[in-house]
Scaffold this motif. Structure first.
Motif, PDB file in Angstrom:
ATOM      1  N   VAL A 377      40.253  49.698  54.822  1.00  0.00           N
ATOM      2  CA  VAL A 377      41.590  49.231  54.443  1.00  0.00           C
ATOM      3  C   VAL A 377      42.061  48.196  55.448  1.00  0.00           C
ATOM      4  O   VAL A 377      41.929  48.375  56.658  1.00  0.00           O
ATOM      5  N   GLY A 378      42.613  47.109  54.940  1.00  0.00           N
ATOM      6  CA  GLY A 378      43.135  46.042  55.787  1.00  0.00           C
ATOM      7  C   GLY A 378      43.445  44.831  54.927  1.00  0.00           C
ATOM      8  O   GLY A 378      43.201  44.832  53.716  1.00  0.00           O
ATOM      9  N   PRO A 379      43.976  43.776  55.511  1.00  0.00           N
ATOM     10  CA  PRO A 379      44.232  42.553  54.751  1.00  0.00           C
ATOM     11  C   PRO A 379      42.919  41.973  54.218  1.00  0.00           C
ATOM     12  O   PRO A 379      41.935  41.914  54.952  1.00  0.00           O
ATOM     13  N   ARG A 380      42.907  41.566  52.978  1.00  0.00           N
ATOM     14  CA  ARG A 380      41.685  41.004  52.404  1.00  0.00           C
ATOM     15  C   ARG A 380      41.334  39.683  53.080  1.00  0.00           C
ATOM     16  O   ARG A 380      42.200  38.853  53.335  1.00  0.00           O
ATOM     17  N   GLN A 415      46.650  44.559  47.459  1.00  0.00           N
ATOM     18  CA  GLN A 415      45.817  44.790  46.268  1.00  0.00           C
ATOM     19  C   GLN A 415      46.349  45.948  45.422  1.00  0.00           C
ATOM     20  O   GLN A 415      46.363  45.861  44.197  1.00  0.00           O
ATOM     21  N   VAL A 416      46.783  47.030  46.056  1.00  0.00           N
ATOM     22  CA  VAL A 416      47.257  48.166  45.264  1.00  0.00           C
ATOM     23  C   VAL A 416      48.606  47.855  44.616  1.00  0.00           C
ATOM     24  O   VAL A 416      49.032  48.543  43.692  1.00  0.00           O
ATOM     25  N   ARG A 417      49.278  46.814  45.112  1.00  0.00           N
ATOM     26  CA  ARG A 417      50.521  46.369  44.469  1.00  0.00           C
ATOM     27  C   ARG A 417      50.275  45.343  43.380  1.00  0.00           C
ATOM     28  O   ARG A 417      51.217  44.826  42.786  1.00  0.00           O
ATOM     29  N   GLY A 418      49.005  45.018  43.135  1.00  0.00           N
ATOM     30  CA  GLY A 418      48.667  44.117  42.047  1.00  0.00           C
ATOM     31  C   GLY A 418      48.578  42.658  42.424  1.00  0.00           C
ATOM     32  O   GLY A 418      48.408  41.800  41.559  1.00  0.00           O
ATOM     33  N   VAL A 453      43.369  55.961  47.736  1.00  0.00           N
ATOM     34  CA  VAL A 453      43.631  56.687  46.493  1.00  0.00           C
ATOM     35  C   VAL A 453      44.263  55.764  45.455  1.00  0.00           C
ATOM     36  O   VAL A 453      43.867  55.749  44.281  1.00  0.00           O
ATOM     37  N   LEU A 454      45.229  54.944  45.884  1.00  0.00           N
ATOM     38  CA  LEU A 454      45.886  54.026  44.955  1.00  0.00           C
ATOM     39  C   LEU A 454      44.935  52.933  44.477  1.00  0.00           C
ATOM     40  O   LEU A 454      45.095  52.406  43.376  1.00  0.00           O
ATOM     41  N   THR A 455      43.941  52.596  45.311  1.00  0.00           N
ATOM     42  CA  THR A 455      42.965  51.568  44.924  1.00  0.00           C
ATOM     43  C   THR A 455      42.186  51.984  43.689  1.00  0.00           C
ATOM     44  O   THR A 455      41.803  51.139  42.856  1.00  0.00           O
ATOM     45  N   LEU A 456      41.936  53.282  43.543  1.00  0.00           N
ATOM     46  CA  LEU A 456      41.178  53.765  42.387  1.00  0.00           C
ATOM     47  C   LEU A 456      41.848  53.409  41.070  1.00  0.00           C
ATOM     48  O   LEU A 456      41.190  53.273  40.045  1.00  0.00           O
TER      49      LEU A 456
END
Length: 465
Positions: A377-380, A415-418, A453-456
């Motif tokens: 997890v981190g900034p892309r 990412q998990v925020r779209g 978990v939210l990434t899934l």
């Protein structure tokens, strides 16, 4: 009763009492601390007593009350030490509840340990003891939430008196703060006039924190006046905000502003790295059949290489080679990332469309995690030539470089925020950047797990192309 007195412009000969700008909240805060203290004590006695009675009747009640008596001194000692009865606990109920819960857990552990040392074979009902402690924690949380209204009644919307003195500097807006005009109140930063110092002292009665907004030429005098005022004093300086300063210190005769710091200490870095290695290693083993199948599909598509390697910028603004399953035709791969992929991008192969849509093309980055270039997890990480509209990413907002104080990740808060896919507009980057900076501000391992978990939920995404 709790509202600040009305502040009016003063004339010569104004009575001393008219200089009072706020009633004292110190005694009221003390009353709130006592209320929390009594509530916690009663919660522990009630929780232990009720569970003990339910387990073994009157005999269990007597034993549980003994346990409560053992827990209370330890609980109160830890609670006073960790700030369960502090301004922070009054300002934010859940922070106070968390600190009280920590104190309760420590107290229970200590009682269990001491009881084992003294009477290792004692027939103590563990269920009753643990159950009583858990119920007591629940009652503590409930009682503290109920006491929120008591705190508001006694102290008003803010438990501290915060004063802003406007002496011709920039406008400052702080919720709940009292604002006065230095000119209207007859306040001058004159260090050669004892009467000016006395007048300021009278105004600052009952004030817990004061902020002075004034021109640069008067800051030194105001600072000197506040040092002897027996109050937390601050002088407004917008240069601090412009530089993004996080603290200050004095070395010799020089003042230094802290403008950057590693976001994670040694312990946090060790925890994050251990988590990354464990998760990435386990994922590679579990997904090895899928990785092999995708590699074969990419190879059979056009006979080109299985992996696409692109130089990205990582932690400390250093380049590294990031791996992905190749999703574009070999001849049209964009190694510099000058052109973002679009929904109907002709460069993308049939296999590539599927693995991009399902985010499978990102899985080889698990090896980047094991190599230490990336984190789970981190900034892309972005390609150096990436554009938002017609500007390079860092040309849109210079805060972009702050993302690189942590290792880049397979997934992140953005990412998990779209916020993913093409950056056709500058706002597409701004949304990602705001999320990345928010992630940097408060890292915890639990937040990383939550993001995973939210990434899934967003592995398959309409902007994943």
């Amino acid at each position: 009763m709790n509202a600040p007195f009305v502040v009016r412009p003063l004339k010569e000969g104004t009575e001393v009492d008219e200089l009072l700008v706020a009633p004292s909240r110190e005694r009221r805060r003390l009353q709130c601390y006592v209320a929390l203290l009594i509530g916690d004590i009663l919660s522990i006695i009630l929780g232990c007593g009720v569970v003990g009675y339910l387990f073994a009747g009157k005999g269990g009640l007597a034993e549980s009350l003994v346990h409560a008596q053992l827990i209370l001194p330890i609980f109160l000692t830890v609670a006073f030490y960790n700030g369960s009865y502090s301004i922070v606990a009054l300002l934010a109920s859940w922070k106070g509840i968390f600190r009280a819960t920590v104190a309760m857990v420590i107290a229970m552990v200590v009682v269990i340990f001491v009881q084992f040392l003294i009477q290792p074979g004692a027939g103590v009902s563990r269920a009753a003891f643990n159950g009583g402690g858990l119920v007591a924690m629940g009652i503590i949380a409930w009682s503290r939430l109920q006491l929120r209204s008591f705190v508001t009644w006694r102290c008003g919307p803010s438990v501290i008196n915060e004063l802003i003195i406007d002496d011709g500097g920039p406008q400052v807006n702080l919720r709940g703060a009292i604002r006065i005009s230095a000119a209207a109140m007859g306040l001058r930063p004159d260090l050669n006039d004892p009467h000016s110092l006395d007048r300021l002292g009278l105004v600052l009665r009952n004030i817990d924190r004061v902020i002075v907004s004034c021109p640069a030429g008067r800051r030194a005098n105001w600072a000197m006046m506040l040092k002897g005022a027996n109050v937390d004093g601050e002088v407004l300086d917008d240069e601090v905000a412009r530089l993004g300063a996080q603290g200050a210190r004095v070395v010799g005769k020089h003042g230094l502003l802290l403008v950057s710091a590693g976001p994670l200490g040694l312990r946090d870095r060790a925890v994050k790295r251990l988590f990354d290695i464990t998760f990435a290693g386990s994922a590679i083993l579990a997904l090895s059949p899928l990785l092999i199948l995708v590699a074969l599909a990419v190879k059979l598509q056009d006979g080109g290489p299985v992996f696409f390697m692109q130089r990205r910028m990582g932690r400390g603004n250093r380049f590294f080679n990031m791996y992905k399953f190749r999703s574009m035709t070999q001849a049209l791969c964009d190694k510099d990332g000058n052109t973002s992929a679009s929904k109907d991008d002709q460069r993308i192969t049939k296999v590539g469309k599927f693995i991009r849509r399902t985010s499978i093309d990102e899985l080889p980055q698990l090896f980047n995690v094991l190599l230490g270039d990336m984190s789970i997890v981190g900034p892309r990480p972005h390609a150096t030539g990436s554009l938002a509209g017609d500007k390079l990413f860092w040309e849109v907002d210079l805060r972009y470089w702050q993302r690189h104080c942590l290792k880049p990740g397979l997934s992140g808060l953005a990412q998990v925020r779209g916020y993913r896919g093409a950056t056709d507009h500058e706002s597409d980057l701004i949304n990602r950047l705001q999320s990345d900076l928010e992630y940097l501000e408060g890292w915890t391992i639990m937040r990383d797990i939550q993001i995973i978990v939210l990434t899934l939920r967003v592995l398959v995404h309409d902007r994943a192309f």
